[in-house]
Design a protein around this motif. Sequence first.
Motif, PDB file in Angstrom:
ATOM      1  N   THR A  42      -2.168  -8.538  13.806  1.00  0.00           N
ATOM      2  CA  THR A  42      -1.804  -9.709  14.609  1.00  0.00           C
ATOM      3  C   THR A  42      -1.932 -10.981  13.779  1.00  0.00           C
ATOM      4  O   THR A  42      -1.067 -11.863  13.838  1.00  0.00           O
ATOM      5  CB  THR A  42      -2.684  -9.785  15.876  1.00  0.00           C
ATOM      6  N   VAL A  45       1.049 -11.206  11.497  1.00  0.00           N
ATOM      7  CA  VAL A  45       2.249 -11.619  12.222  1.00  0.00           C
ATOM      8  C   VAL A  45       2.223 -13.126  12.456  1.00  0.00           C
ATOM      9  O   VAL A  45       3.215 -13.829  12.205  1.00  0.00           O
ATOM     10  CB  VAL A  45       2.382 -10.849  13.556  1.00  0.00           C
ATOM     11  N   SER A  66       4.065  -7.083  16.970  1.00  0.00           N
ATOM     12  CA  SER A  66       2.866  -7.545  17.672  1.00  0.00           C
ATOM     13  C   SER A  66       2.653  -6.758  18.965  1.00  0.00           C
ATOM     14  O   SER A  66       1.528  -6.353  19.276  1.00  0.00           O
ATOM     15  CB  SER A  66       2.992  -9.040  17.968  1.00  0.00           C
ATOM     16  N   TYR A  70      -0.486  -4.016  19.830  1.00  0.00           N
ATOM     17  CA  TYR A  70      -1.288  -4.113  21.062  1.00  0.00           C
ATOM     18  C   TYR A  70      -1.315  -2.770  21.783  1.00  0.00           C
ATOM     19  O   TYR A  70      -2.377  -2.291  22.207  1.00  0.00           O
ATOM     20  CB  TYR A  70      -0.731  -5.202  21.981  1.00  0.00           C
TER      21      TYR A  70
END
Length: 197
Positions: A42, A45, A66, A70
Amino acid sequence: MGELVAVAIDAAVGALVRRDIVAAAAVVANDPAINAAQSDLTALVIHTIATQAPVAGDLQFLLSLSHVTYELERIGDHAAGVAKQVIKVGDFRRLEASTWIRWANWPAPSSTVCSGHSWIWTWTPRGGPPPGRRDRPSLPLLLRAALERMRFEPAWVDVGAHLLFAAKNLERIGDRVTNIAEEVVFLATGEVEDLNA
């Protein structure tokens, strides 16, 4: 990160099938590595978006990445959830063989993530058993059988409840895999598709 999640699912399902408390504890202990991988990806990104100002397809790819990280992190949590149920029940050897065989009659752990999660995905209440596994009972049938047994055998309620919680975690893994597949469809086609429909 995907490999860490694949290993976690295989190990959790393997621990459940083999009644292996030590393997289950290892799954729980390794979950922070998946969480750290998600945090790292993350951050990458965000850094890439902030410093490279991607547009169009590149931005779409980064946002999808992303979302996928998750979902993978949540799958890791659900694999740890399965493992925690194995630990809570403790020594499954007190279950007679006929009971455990019904629950252990699921596909081998090696057929999970690396082959596309298809067995977990299709073993949710919305699907039937995976191809080639038509002779095995579906997850909803196993759940109904467990509930029925819990109703008539109070001594089995504790074990049955933990098996139901483990099954729910497996179902949630399937849901998360579907979310990842929808993200892949979106990346490939630009279309938002509900694969649960």
